[in-house]
Design an enzyme around this catalytic site. Structure first.
Site, mmCIF file in Angstrom:
data_model
loop_
_atom_site.group_PDB
_atom_site.id
_atom_site.type_symbol
_atom_site.label_atom_id
_atom_site.label_comp_id
_atom_site.label_asym_id
_atom_site.label_seq_id
_atom_site.Cartn_x
_atom_site.Cartn_y
_atom_site.Cartn_z
ATOM 1 N N LEU A 21 58.646 7.861 -53.453
ATOM 2 C CA LEU A 21 59.139 8.710 -52.375
ATOM 3 C C LEU A 21 59.907 9.878 -52.981
ATOM 4 O O LEU A 21 60.299 9.840 -54.148
ATOM 5 C CB LEU A 21 60.048 7.918 -51.438
ATOM 6 C CG LEU A 21 59.397 6.763 -50.677
ATOM 7 C CD1 LEU A 21 60.449 5.996 -49.885
ATOM 8 C CD2 LEU A 21 58.300 7.262 -49.750
ATOM 9 N N SER A 22 60.164 10.889 -52.168
ATOM 10 C CA SER A 22 60.923 12.026 -52.699
ATOM 11 C C SER A 22 62.300 11.584 -53.174
ATOM 12 O O SER A 22 62.807 12.105 -54.170
ATOM 13 C CB SER A 22 61.029 13.144 -51.661
ATOM 14 O OG SER A 22 61.613 12.674 -50.468
ATOM 15 N N GLU A 23 62.926 10.624 -52.477
ATOM 16 C CA GLU A 23 64.189 10.059 -52.955
ATOM 17 C C GLU A 23 64.302 8.581 -52.630
ATOM 18 O O GLU A 23 63.807 8.111 -51.601
ATOM 19 C CB GLU A 23 65.413 10.783 -52.365
ATOM 20 C CG GLU A 23 65.752 12.089 -53.037
ATOM 21 C CD GLU A 23 65.244 13.293 -52.271
ATOM 22 O OE1 GLU A 23 65.425 14.427 -52.749
ATOM 23 O OE2 GLU A 23 64.647 13.095 -51.186
ATOM 24 N N THR A 24 64.966 7.869 -53.521
ATOM 25 C CA THR A 24 65.358 6.475 -53.343
ATOM 26 C C THR A 24 66.850 6.402 -53.620
ATOM 27 O O THR A 24 67.331 6.988 -54.594
ATOM 28 C CB THR A 24 64.592 5.562 -54.316
ATOM 29 O OG1 THR A 24 63.201 5.653 -54.035
ATOM 30 C CG2 THR A 24 65.039 4.123 -54.201
ATOM 31 N N HIS B 249 68.490 14.530 -46.867
ATOM 32 C CA HIS B 249 67.918 13.455 -46.047
ATOM 33 C C HIS B 249 68.295 12.080 -46.591
ATOM 34 O O HIS B 249 68.508 11.148 -45.802
ATOM 35 C CB HIS B 249 66.397 13.655 -45.856
ATOM 36 C CG HIS B 249 65.496 12.881 -46.742
ATOM 37 N ND1 HIS B 249 65.107 13.337 -47.986
ATOM 38 C CD2 HIS B 249 64.885 11.678 -46.573
ATOM 39 C CE1 HIS B 249 64.300 12.446 -48.534
ATOM 40 N NE2 HIS B 249 64.143 11.440 -47.711
#
Length: 271
Positions: free
Chosen positions: A42-45, A74
């Protein structure tokens, strides 16, 4: 460990930007966090930890598939949502998140919203970087209305185009980006949405981020109350078949960035 995956910045199911949230992550190493972020892709974890600052309600570490970020938008809202849903109770009226960028305030109301952190880089873009931006976006310099640095941690440079249609028409040259993280914005002339936003950041392991709180925070600090109204809704993710809606509000000298949050996956993770 408890695990949540939260969709952020859209009222339409599966049309926002998901963030993976690992609860109670104090025992994990940097290597484990980085490996899990690469695995989720994902774009961020994010990883929720015990705060080290006594003023904070929790500490957050934010990872992309390519490395750690001091701040991201986000993930801040999605992680605050997950923390509250897991029974977190803030010490005050607002949530105080500790992260690499310091303390970030998250307020509750119709939707969660964070206070934009100070920019760590601002001001004009030099000729060399402008040439690189034009090459990466495949546009002539004459197509760009204005550029400026709006970096609050991830490295954003802001690019204002003539309108939303110009933003949606972009077909970037990914090989030309180098270290650039480019946020592009263009106005709508009518309707409820003020602007279309796109976030290009191939260096973080994803060519285009679907919906980006940190970028919209920087754009708000740059354009709200001037080119844009003091309160507006930005659209992002259209080019990726998402329906991101980012609520930006300038209150005094402070920009607030808010959006819808919804848990889509809940369970446990074995790390």
């Amino acid at each position: 460990m408890r695990f949540s995956q939260v969709d952020v910045f859209s009222s339409e199911q599966l049309r926002g930007n998901p963030v993976a949230v690992v609860h109670g992550a104090d025992g994990l190493t940097d290597e484990q966090m980085a490996a899990f972020a690469r695995w989720t892709n994902l774009s961020e974890t994010t990883f929720l930890l015990t705060p080290t600052d006594p003023a904070a309600d929790y500490r957050l570490r934010i990872w992309t598939p390519g490395g750690e970020l001091p701040f991201a938008g986000h993930p801040t809202l999605g992680s605050a949502h997950a923390w509250l849903e897991a029974g977190g109770v803030p010490a005050g009226a607002d949530i105080l998140q500790e992260c690499g960028a310091g303390l970030v305030t998250v307020r509750r109301g119709d939707r969660l919203a964070f206070a934009a952190p100070p920019l760590i880089r601002s001001g004009p873009v030099d000729a060399s970087d402008l040439a690189g931006i034009c090459q990466a976006l495949r546009v002539p310099e004459s197509a760009i209305v204005e550029t400026t640095w709006i970096d609050n941690g991830p490295g954003w440079v802001g690019v204002l185009l003539s309108d939303a249609a110009a933003v949606l028409a972009l077909e970037p040259d990914w090989a030309a980006f180098g270290d650039l993280k480019i946020g592009v914005v263009g106005r709508y002339t009518e309707g409820p949405l003020a602007v279309e936003v796109r976030a290009f950041c191939p260096g973080y392991g994803m060519p285009e981020d679907p919906v980006t709180g940190s970028l919209n925070a920087g754009i708000g600090q740059w354009l709200a109350g001037g080119v844009l109204p003091t309160s507006y809704v930005a659209s992002q993710g259209t080019a990726l078949q998402r329906a991101g809606r980012v609520h930006v509000e300038l209150v005094g000298d402070e920009v607030w960035v808010g959006g819808e949050t919804r848990t889509t996956v809940a369970g446990s993770v074995d790390l």
